[in-house]
Design a protein around this motif. Structure first.
Motif, short mmCIF file in Angstrom:
data_model
loop_
_atom_site.label_atom_id
_atom_site.label_comp_id
_atom_site.label_asym_id
_atom_site.label_seq_id
_atom_site.Cartn_x
_atom_site.Cartn_y
_atom_site.Cartn_z
N GLN A 95 61.90 9.18 69.52
CA GLN A 95 63.28 9.16 70.01
C GLN A 95 63.35 9.81 71.39
OE1 GLN A 95 66.19 11.70 68.12
NE2 GLN A 95 67.81 10.20 68.38
N ILE B 56 49.59 17.24 27.01
CA ILE B 56 49.14 16.13 27.84
C ILE B 56 47.98 15.39 27.18
CG2 ILE B 56 48.09 15.51 30.08
CD1 ILE B 56 49.63 17.79 31.29
N LEU C 165 58.85 5.90 49.49
CA LEU C 165 58.13 6.01 50.76
C LEU C 165 58.25 4.71 51.56
CD1 LEU C 165 54.79 7.86 50.03
CD2 LEU C 165 56.64 8.57 51.51
N PHE D 238 61.69 4.39 52.94
CA PHE D 238 61.97 5.39 53.97
C PHE D 238 61.27 5.08 55.29
CE2 PHE D 238 61.56 9.71 55.83
CZ PHE D 238 62.93 9.96 55.94
N PHE D 239 60.01 4.70 55.20
CA PHE D 239 59.24 4.56 56.44
C PHE D 239 59.17 3.14 56.98
CE2 PHE D 239 57.42 8.54 54.71
CZ PHE D 239 57.95 9.35 55.68
N ILE E 124 44.31 11.10 27.54
CA ILE E 124 45.68 11.33 27.98
C ILE E 124 46.63 10.62 27.03
CG2 ILE E 124 47.29 11.00 29.90
CD1 ILE E 124 44.88 10.91 31.74
N ILE F 20 53.53 9.34 34.41
CA ILE F 20 52.83 9.53 35.69
C ILE F 20 52.87 8.24 36.50
CG2 ILE F 20 50.55 9.94 36.74
CD1 ILE F 20 50.01 11.91 34.44
N ASN G 88 64.48 8.00 74.88
CA ASN G 88 65.52 8.55 75.73
C ASN G 88 65.02 8.75 77.16
OD1 ASN G 88 67.47 8.56 73.78
ND2 ASN G 88 67.19 10.69 73.19
N ALA H 230 65.21 18.24 62.33
CA ALA H 230 63.99 17.42 62.36
C ALA H 230 64.29 15.96 62.10
CB ALA H 230 63.01 17.94 61.31
N ILE H 231 65.48 15.67 61.61
CA ILE H 231 65.83 14.27 61.32
C ILE H 231 66.60 13.70 62.50
CG2 ILE H 231 67.17 12.78 59.76
CD1 ILE H 231 66.53 14.95 57.61
N PRO H 232 66.05 12.68 63.15
CA PRO H 232 66.72 12.18 64.36
C PRO H 232 68.07 11.54 64.07
CG PRO H 232 64.80 10.85 63.84
CD PRO H 232 64.82 11.95 62.85
N LEU H 233 69.00 11.80 64.95
CA LEU H 233 70.33 11.21 64.82
C LEU H 233 70.33 9.90 65.60
CD1 LEU H 233 72.88 12.26 63.43
CD2 LEU H 233 73.61 13.19 65.58
N LYS H 234 70.31 8.79 64.88
CA LYS H 234 70.18 7.49 65.54
C LYS H 234 71.53 6.93 65.95
CE LYS H 234 66.57 5.78 65.75
NZ LYS H 234 65.60 5.94 66.86
N GLU I 168 73.18 15.69 71.32
CA GLU I 168 72.19 14.96 70.53
C GLU I 168 72.51 13.48 70.50
OE1 GLU I 168 70.55 16.19 66.93
OE2 GLU I 168 70.84 18.32 67.29
N GLY I 169 71.59 12.69 69.95
CA GLY I 169 71.81 11.25 69.83
C GLY I 169 71.10 10.49 70.93
N ASP I 170 71.02 9.17 70.74
CA ASP I 170 70.34 8.32 71.74
C ASP I 170 71.21 8.13 72.96
OD1 ASP I 170 68.09 8.05 70.25
OD2 ASP I 170 68.72 6.20 69.28
#
Lengths: 332, 221
Positions: B39, A2, A28, A31-32, A9, A17, B43, A62-66, A329-331
């Motif tokens: 969510q 390195i 990110l 995603f958000f 460096i 990097i 709901n 943990a991942i919501p099903l939309k 599950e689901g909305d």
């Protein structure tokens, strides 16, 4: 290396990097700050299904099903206010003879089942894994998504409803884009996959004769739920693998090591590991034992099945739905 | 051998990258958690909107049975205009709320973690009605009665205000449990709703194998 001899460096490392950080920031951001609003309901649902399916099984819950339940009102001139009061259904006007309307109702239901099947990954994707079931802490339960609710307004008579035969429609009609009938489109999903509509769909509630509820509305069923069902409890080896991973991580923690590296602590740790392992195996076994109950009738002569996925058309009634789906599950 | 500057740079850079990595993981976990919570809240609001729409669509003196989607670990509670324990969120009106947490601490579960809809009824009663599997509903005279009658009885001040729901009360095989109806799973539940001139009754109907032996305090009262 390195750093160069002077302690600076290296250029290549610095560039790597910077590219990694920029890439991370872009991911990110996507995603958000992803603008789900600009996509249709179906696209959002498919995206969330894919996100789940590609995540580690333990992290899926943990991942919501939309995926929202589509509400369809089939009518001649009504608005299904008894079924969808307080909700916003899509109203589809039907016209023609009794047979034509009955066929249109069957087609709408079959199309909804096919659409549901496709959106949920055609039985090829595992969607409802969780850390707790995967590690044996909780017994696995079947999970459902209510893709659609199809209500037939009272402007369409009982005689017409009695002519609706969704199962025959799916057997006898070919999907133009696929060149196969509906039932064939539901197979070939790797796991046991199946689709059918309740034989009592759009008819009186099966339990109405036993029930003493006589409310202002008659108890004939005018609403069908198109439900995606999946039950895939973890196998023994998967539970053991997850438990070993957790055990190894905990035992490897620096502050735990002095506690387990003596005869008393070590003994207790082994006893605890055996106890937890036994409990996890027991839960895994309960899940495996439940498979034939839910999937057996669809598996035929196939043995060693590890679960199943299917689409069902069921009367939208608490008892019927909850019998198949302990959790949904689901909305809404 | 590296000079002091090199060693310092090496360690500091490693520390910074590690801190950024850990920070990103924590941030991602937090974001995932908040998406899931959001969510659930959406709901809960959809659930209340659906109940509100159904109540508003009913005529006075009408009762109806509705299938509704439930949310695990949330419960339903209602207050009339004159209920002293009504939460601030309901302001000066009667209301029905869906709340997360413990029914024994309505202040935090409903005022902070709940959603409410206001109505214009003097009295609002929310109950759980547990049927005993395979048995008919019988009144104290041994007569078979309809669920609809139970629903109307809830609004009868003679029964309601004296709170005489008990094992040897009017319902001998089916029992009214005053505790706030809690949803233990995210699936479907049956709600019976009766709308009178100035009062509203909401009953969550469930079925159990054996008779209740224990009664909890009145829901929200």
């Amino acid at each position: 290396m390195i750093f160069s001899k002077k302690g600076d460096i290296e250029v290549t490392v610095l560039i790597t990097i910077i590219i990694a950080i920029v890439g991370f920031v872009i991911i990110l951001f996507l995603f958000f700050d992803f603008d789900f609003g600009s996509y249709g309901e179906d696209e959002v649902c498919k995206l969330s299904v894919l996100s789940r399916a590609t995540s580690p099984t333990s992290a899926q819950s943990a991942i919501p099903l939309k995926c929202s339940t589509k509400k369809l009102c089939l009518t001649k001139d009504g608005d299904c206010s008894k079924n969808f009061a307080g909700e916003n259904p899509k109203v589809v006007k039907l016209s023609g003879s009794e047979d034509e309307i009955a066929k249109e109702i069957a087609k709408t239901s079959a199309d909804a089942m096919l659409n549901c099947w496709k959106q949920m990954g055609e039985g090829k994707l595992d969607l409802f894994g969780s850390f707790w079931t995967q590690s044996g802490w909780e017994e696995a339960k079947p999970t459902c998504v209510i893709c659609s609710r199809i209500a037939v307004d009272t402007s369409i008579g009982k005689d017409t409803l009695e002519r609706v035969d969704i199962n025959s429609y799916m057997k006898d009609n070919v999907i133009p884009e696929l060149g196969v009938n509906y039932l064939s489109a539901f197979t070939g999903g790797g796991a046991i996959s199946y689709a059918q509509s309740n034989e009592n769909a759009f008819s009186k509630f099966a339990e109405s004769s036993k029930s003493n509820i006589v409310l202002s509305e008659s108890r004939e069923n005018r609403e069908l739920a198109i439900v995606f069902f999946q039950f895939k409890p973890p196998k023994y080896e998967e539970v053991l693998q997850t438990m070993a991973g957790i055990g190894g991580t905990v035992a490897g923690l620096a502050f735990i090591r002095p506690l387990v590296m003596n005869p008393v602590g070590g003994g207790l740790a082994i006893a605890g590991a055996l106890g937890l392992g036994g409990y996890g195996m027991w839960n895994a076994r309960q899940g495996q034992l439940a498979i034939p109950g839910y999937c057996g009738k669809f598996a035929g002569s196939r043995e060693n099945i590890y679960g199943c996925s299917m689409v069902q058309g069921i009367n939208y009634h608490t008892k019927d739905i909850n019998e198949l789906c302990p959790q949904i599950e689901g909305d809404f | 051998m590296k000079n002091k500057r090199g060693i310092l740079l090496d360690n500091v850079l490693g520390l910074i990258i590690a801190a950024i990595g850990i920070g990103l993981v924590i941030f991602a976990a937090y974001k995932l958690y908040s998406i899931a919570i959001n969510q659930e809240s959406e709901n809960a609001k959809a659930f209340l909107n659906s109940i509100e729409g159904k109540i508003n669509s009913m005529n006075v003196e009408e009762s109806g049975s509705f299938q509704v989607r439930t949310i695990r670990d949330w419960f339903l509670v209602g207050w009339g205009k004159n209920d002293p324990n009504r939460i601030d969120k309901c302001s000066f009106e009667s209301c029905i709320c869906i709340c997360k947490g413990s029914p024994s601490d309505l202040k935090s579960s409903c005022q902070i973690n709940g959603f409410c809809r206001n109505f214009n009824f003097n009295s609002v009663s929310v109950f759980e009605f547990e049927k005993i599997a395979g048995k008919e509903i019988i009144d104290s005279n041994g007569q078979s009665i309809k669920e609809e009658d139970v629903l109307k009885d809830i609004l009868n001040p003679k029964y309601y205000q004296r709170r005489i729901w008990r094992k040897d009360g009017i319902y001998t095989t089916q029992l009214l449990n005053n505790a706030c109806p809690k949803f233990y799973e995210s699936n479907l539940a049956e709600l019976l709703i009766y709308k009178a001139e100035n009062s509203l009754a909401v009953l969550k109907v469930s079925e159990r194998e054996a008779e209740l032996t224990r009664f909890e305090g009145a829901c929200g009262k």
